[in-house]
Write an enzyme that holds these catalytic residues in place. Structure first.
Site, short mmCIF file in Angstrom:
data_model
loop_
_atom_site.label_atom_id
_atom_site.label_comp_id
_atom_site.label_asym_id
_atom_site.label_seq_id
_atom_site.Cartn_x
_atom_site.Cartn_y
_atom_site.Cartn_z
CE LYS A 1 -1.59 1.85 4.00
NZ LYS A 1 -1.39 3.31 4.00
CG ASN A 2 2.53 2.67 3.57
OD1 ASN A 2 1.35 2.97 3.41
ND2 ASN A 2 3.08 2.53 4.76
NE ARG B 1 -0.59 12.52 6.76
CZ ARG B 1 -0.35 13.78 7.06
NH1 ARG B 1 -1.27 14.50 7.65
NH2 ARG B 1 0.79 14.33 6.79
CG ASP C 1 -3.84 10.25 10.59
OD1 ASP C 1 -3.29 10.46 11.69
OD2 ASP C 1 -3.23 9.92 9.58
CG ASP D 1 3.03 1.46 9.45
OD1 ASP D 1 2.69 2.39 10.20
OD2 ASP D 1 3.16 1.60 8.22
#
Ligand code: UD1
Length: 424
Positions: free
Chosen positions: A22-23, A92, A116, A305
């Site tokens: 994802k990142n 974001r 967030d 994370d």
């Protein structure tokens, strides 16, 4: 409202495959803006955030196709330069269009993403770096307005902290700047390396990729390309933690052990057996894990994370451990939820002292962000009885088919729709 219903007590066994990160993919999609034509990304995870980024790119004039593991971004000769709040607030990471837009259009108007659930997440390094590249920046009416009508100009700059997002914005701006740029103290995450590799395929000239200092020789134009997304090391590690916590035996295909040296070392010191395979790694565990200390730091340090996962593991580990959070100030919000499952965690500033207990007890909890949600699901897997994890949509942002993949490993987990939380 959707939630996960998890029944604890099953050892996970079998194989699971990890898709692209994802990142990384969100930044690769943004970087496609740098060149006219079709950029194709493969091994793209099927997660909500990819759709959100696609909407941002569409608003900028691109045509975006998403199909099984593949994203195409068709970028026209002229693109719009404004990303509105209603799209940016959903994701974001859409702030990472700032660098490419400024480089490509000489101007960019990107809504401030706002806070967030894991801390304030400033943009000061993004903005001051772009200023040093010659942009004029104003923050007004909730937007970052950046202009460089005569183009950006290469320079030498140093980040005060190796911020992932600032590194990405500055690299994607500098690749089309006039002359050379040197950025010192850049982030070195595998996702940054992935972005740099794609930029190189597009014709960018970079030196020092993967080190703390990046040298970028600006070029006049880049061209569209095809690129395979780097595997998601956080998802891969999530399966590894799940295997250890449940005393299971899991093969993580497409997991890159070399991107997880510290987390896998930590798991080995809990007593787990880690075997690196040609296309992934295997994690097996036959006893209650020992607690392990962890300190979150920029890569190659222990990833923030994975902080919820190491807390969840320690909650059922043998002994006591200290987990220190150095990256995001509010990431310990998750601890209150973990405590609802019976975890013994004492917070002192950015330190958490966890005393392991033989077992957790299932309870209703709420996912406060992607990784906290995954950590709670892991805790539910070792809880007595049922754990209900509300706000499952957070987890969907980062884990493609969490329920399907965990079920494939033998977990008892279902997703259910909650019509009205008050009525439950
Ligand atoms: C990215 C990841 C996130 C991961 C984090 C650290 C994405 C979409 N998100 O977030 O999952 O946890 O890297 O590995 O890729 N900061 C400032 N000013 C700035 C920039 C950052 O104060 O200009 C602070 C932030 O508030 C935060 C810390 O630096 O406390 C780390 O931020 P950064 O490395 O930029 O993380 P993100 O890119 O937001």
């Amino acid at each position: 409202m959707e939630r996960f219903r998890v029944s604890g007590g099953v050892s996970l066994r079998g194989e699971v495959r990890v898709t692209g990160a994802k990142n990384s993919v969100l930044k690769l999609m943004a970087a496609a803006l740098l060149a006219e034509g079709r950029t194709t990304l493969t091994d793209v995870p099927n997660i909500l955030d990819v759709g959100f980024m696609a909407d941002v790119l569409r608003r900028l004039g691109c045509t975006v196709g998403i199909s099984e593991g593949c994203v195409t971004v068709d970028v026209p000769g002229e693109i719009a330069s404004a990303a509105p709040y209603e799209l940016v607030r959903r994701l974001r990471a859409s702030i990472c269009v700032l660098g490419p837009l400024l480089a490509r259009c000489g101007k960019a108007e990107v809504a401030l993403p706002g806070g967030d659930n894991i801390g304030s997440r400033g943009l000061d390094m993004h903005l001051s770096g772009l200023e040093q590249l010659g942009a004029t920046i104003a923050v007004e009416h909730g937007f970052v307005v950046a202009t460089a009508p005569d183009g950006l100009v290469g320079t030498t700059l140093r980040l005060a902290y190796p911020s992932v997002g600032a590194t990405e914005n500055l690299v994607t701006a500098a690749v089309l700047a006039r002359g050379s740029t040197v950025i010192d103290n850049v982030a070195r995450e595998p996702e940054i390396v992935d972005l740099c590799r794609m930029l190189e395929r597009m014709g960018a000239r970079l030196d020092g990729v993967g080190s703390s200092t990046l040298e970028i020789e600006g070029v006049d134009q880049l061209h569209a390309t095809s690129h395979r997304t780097v595997p998601d090391r956080i998802v891969a590690a999530t399966w590894a933690f799940a295997a250890v916590m449940t005393q299971g035996d899991v093969v993580v295909r497409n997991g890159r052990a070399e991107h997880l040296v510290l987390p896998l070392d930590k798991l080995a010191s809990t007593g787990a057996q880690i075997d690196v395979l040609s296309d992934g790694f295997r994690v097996s565990m036959s006893q209650r894990p020992r607690c392990v200390d962890a300190v979150t730091l920029p890569y190659p340090g222990f990833p923030t994370d994975l902080q919820p996962m190491v807390l969840a593991l320690n909650a059922i580990g043998e002994g006591t451990a200290m987990v220190t959070e150095n990256v995001f100030e509010s990431r310990f919000m998750f601890v209150n939820e973990l405590a609802r499952l019976g975890a013994d965690v004492h917070l002192d500033g950015h330190h958490a002292v966890v005393r392991g207990r033989p077992r957790l007890s299932g309870a209703p909890v709420v996912a406060t962000d992607i990784r906290a949600g995954a950590g709670l699901v892991l805790a539910g897997l070792v809880g007595e009885g049922e754990t209900l994890v509300d706000d499952a949509h957070h987890v969907d942002r980062g884990y493609p088919d969490l329920v399907g993949q965990l079920s494939g490993l033998g977990a008892r987990i279902v997703r259910e729709h909650v019509a009205d939380r008050m009525a439950e």
